[in-house]
Scaffold this motif. Sequence first.
Motif, short mmCIF file in Angstrom:
data_model
loop_
_atom_site.label_atom_id
_atom_site.label_comp_id
_atom_site.label_asym_id
_atom_site.label_seq_id
_atom_site.Cartn_x
_atom_site.Cartn_y
_atom_site.Cartn_z
N TYR A 127 0.82 -1.21 0.00
CA TYR A 127 0.00 0.00 0.00
C TYR A 127 0.86 1.26 0.00
N ALA A 128 2.02 1.21 0.66
CA ALA A 128 2.91 2.38 0.69
C ALA A 128 3.28 2.81 -0.72
N CYS A 129 3.59 1.83 -1.57
CA CYS A 129 3.94 2.13 -2.96
C CYS A 129 2.71 2.48 -3.78
N GLU A 130 1.63 1.74 -3.55
CA GLU A 130 0.43 1.93 -4.37
C GLU A 130 -0.18 3.30 -4.17
N TYR A 131 -0.11 3.82 -2.93
CA TYR A 131 -0.74 5.10 -2.63
C TYR A 131 0.27 6.21 -2.32
N ASN A 132 1.57 5.89 -2.43
CA ASN A 132 2.62 6.89 -2.29
C ASN A 132 2.57 7.60 -0.94
N VAL A 133 2.45 6.80 0.12
CA VAL A 133 2.42 7.33 1.47
C VAL A 133 3.50 6.66 2.31
N VAL A 134 3.85 7.32 3.40
CA VAL A 134 4.79 6.77 4.37
C VAL A 134 4.00 6.28 5.58
N PHE A 135 4.24 5.04 5.98
CA PHE A 135 3.63 4.49 7.19
C PHE A 135 4.64 4.50 8.32
#
Length: 257
Positions: A59-67
């Motif tokens: 999901y981090a890559c798919e939505y370009n977010v940092v967890f």
Amino acid sequence: MANYNGCVRSETMQLNTWVQVITPDGTKKGDPPYKVIYMLHGTTGNSMDWVRYTRLPLYACEYNVVFVVPEIANTWCRNIPDRGNFYNYIVDELPDLIGGMFNISDRREDVAIMGNSSGAYSAMKCALSRPEQFGLCAAFSTAGVQMDEYLNLLRLQKPEDMENPHMRSVFGPNLEYTDEDVLLKLAKRASSNRQKPQIFMSIGKQDFLYDANEAFSQEMEHLSFDYTYEAWDGGHDWYFWDQSLNRVLQKYYQKHQ
């Protein structure tokens, strides 16, 4: 994706503590600051759970977010004498520490906090008590939605027969709480704020917390929030929590092109 797994020094808690940071693929110097999602684990979990048991790295890559997945132990994100100021660590110190190490945004509309079970309670507590700080809160299978009633019930039980004795390590031997521990009171206060988080809650219809979450949702419907509540077949497990995270990302985030 890149996965940072290491220790940070918390002056708030006077200890070294583990944290996981998962970033999208291809991050580089000069990128605009990334949206950030703080993920909180449940009572018996740790900072590895969200990475090990869900598709969060994808999901981090798919939505370009940092967890960012910190350790909150069995604390329900409270400041507990002799155990640590976990609430202040999460809302004050951790964002500064991670912001100094990674390229993340501090704009409230780019900052979310989410969790499962007691971590969902903790996420709600942080977002509702700091509505100016978090633009989105997602709570999956939230425990403690009626914390005052629950602690009052436990207090009537004999210590040797108490169904949840670890709560004494969080709320003290007398199971004392304040308004800051009661989600509905925090929500009523936050609902009058000009700035307040969007809230997404989910619960499995076979979850033992289903009835309590249903009742809490009915109360939330009367308050002034951008509020979404969803229930579908599922239990109190990682299958459901991964589905919930996926739904939240689809609803509030855009896929990376």
